[in-house]
Write a protein that holds these residues in place. Structure first.
Motif, PDB file in Angstrom:
ATOM      1  N   GLU A 154      10.568  -7.939  18.619  1.00  0.00           N
ATOM      2  CA  GLU A 154       9.072  -8.273  18.563  1.00  0.00           C
ATOM      3  C   GLU A 154       8.525  -7.708  17.616  1.00  0.00           C
ATOM      4  O   GLU A 154       7.486  -8.220  16.890  1.00  0.00           O
ATOM      5  CB  GLU A 154       8.608  -8.612  20.147  1.00  0.00           C
ATOM      6  CG  GLU A 154       9.549  -9.210  21.328  1.00  0.00           C
ATOM      7  CD  GLU A 154       9.136  -9.159  22.090  1.00  0.00           C
ATOM      8  OE1 GLU A 154       8.173  -8.734  22.713  1.00  0.00           O
ATOM      9  OE2 GLU A 154      10.123 -10.046  22.807  1.00  0.00           O
ATOM     10  N   GLN A 155       8.997  -5.969  17.941  1.00  0.00           N
ATOM     11  CA  GLN A 155       8.071  -5.443  16.967  1.00  0.00           C
ATOM     12  C   GLN A 155       8.079  -5.267  15.514  1.00  0.00           C
ATOM     13  O   GLN A 155       7.914  -4.419  14.956  1.00  0.00           O
ATOM     14  CB  GLN A 155       7.986  -4.276  17.933  1.00  0.00           C
ATOM     15  CG  GLN A 155       7.311  -4.416  19.103  1.00  0.00           C
ATOM     16  CD  GLN A 155       5.500  -4.036  18.651  1.00  0.00           C
ATOM     17  OE1 GLN A 155       4.896  -4.215  18.244  1.00  0.00           O
ATOM     18  NE2 GLN A 155       5.391  -5.174  19.912  1.00  0.00           N
ATOM     19  N   LYS A 156      10.089  -5.825  16.047  1.00  0.00           N
ATOM     20  CA  LYS A 156      10.024  -5.326  13.910  1.00  0.00           C
ATOM     21  C   LYS A 156      10.103  -4.072  13.835  1.00  0.00           C
ATOM     22  O   LYS A 156       9.856  -3.876  12.452  1.00  0.00           O
ATOM     23  CB  LYS A 156       9.142  -6.412  13.185  1.00  0.00           C
ATOM     24  CG  LYS A 156      10.002  -8.346  13.250  1.00  0.00           C
ATOM     25  CD  LYS A 156       8.960  -8.724  11.766  1.00  0.00           C
ATOM     26  CE  LYS A 156       9.271  -9.386  11.693  1.00  0.00           C
ATOM     27  NZ  LYS A 156       9.841 -10.578  10.523  1.00  0.00           N
ATOM     28  N   THR A 157      11.040  -3.247  14.729  1.00  0.00           N
ATOM     29  CA  THR A 157      11.636  -2.022  14.685  1.00  0.00           C
ATOM     30  C   THR A 157      12.500  -1.477  14.983  1.00  0.00           C
ATOM     31  O   THR A 157      13.272  -2.163  14.945  1.00  0.00           O
ATOM     32  CB  THR A 157       9.892  -0.541  15.579  1.00  0.00           C
ATOM     33  OG1 THR A 157      10.309  -1.159  16.819  1.00  0.00           O
ATOM     34  CG2 THR A 157       8.879  -1.484  14.123  1.00  0.00           C
ATOM     35  N   CYS A 158      12.838  -0.893  14.074  1.00  0.00           N
ATOM     36  CA  CYS A 158      14.527  -0.519  14.409  1.00  0.00           C
ATOM     37  C   CYS A 158      14.503   1.979  14.717  1.00  0.00           C
ATOM     38  O   CYS A 158      13.868   1.936  14.315  1.00  0.00           O
ATOM     39  CB  CYS A 158      15.569  -0.488  13.989  1.00  0.00           C
ATOM     40  SG  CYS A 158      17.768   0.469  13.846  1.00  0.00           S
TER      41      CYS A 158
END
Length: 110
Positions: free
Chosen positions: A13-17
């Motif tokens: 959803e936040q497009k983070t890793c």
């Protein structure tokens, strides 16, 4: 090549890793281990960012020495993972206990 972090946490959803890497070096090699982990996974982080169209990607080395010394970024990385601060002392205890097991096994061999 051959870069595989211990844990990769993706937030779609936040497009983070977050790439999490654990290591237990000798006391003298704590700073070196941190630098090596950041450098080693830099290319992988860039590739993952492009491949999955991520906004951010973080490399979080979790480093405690064989004698229980804590690398300076460990508290910050623990907070970023939203873990309780007491996880550090529990981890230190486990590292020290395992180190003593290794020493005990070695000494019993004589």
């Amino acid at each position: 090549m051959h870069n595989r972090p211990d844990i990769a946490l993706f937030d779609t959803e936040q497009k983070t890793c977050m790439l999490i890497e654990f290591t237990i070096p000798a006391d003298d090699n704590i700073a070196k281990a941190y630098t090596e982990k950041i450098t080693k996974y830099g290319d992988l982080a860039f590739q993952l960012r492009e491949l999955y169209n991520l906004r951010t990607i973080s490399i979080l080395p979790m480093i405690i020495s064989v004698n229980g010394l804590v690398e300076t970024h460990l508290l910050e990385n623990t907070k970023r993972l939203r873990l309780e601060p007491d996880v550090i002392s529990a981890s230190q205890k486990q590292v020290i206990l395992y180190t003593t097991r290794i020493v005990r096994k070695f000494l019993q061999g004589f």
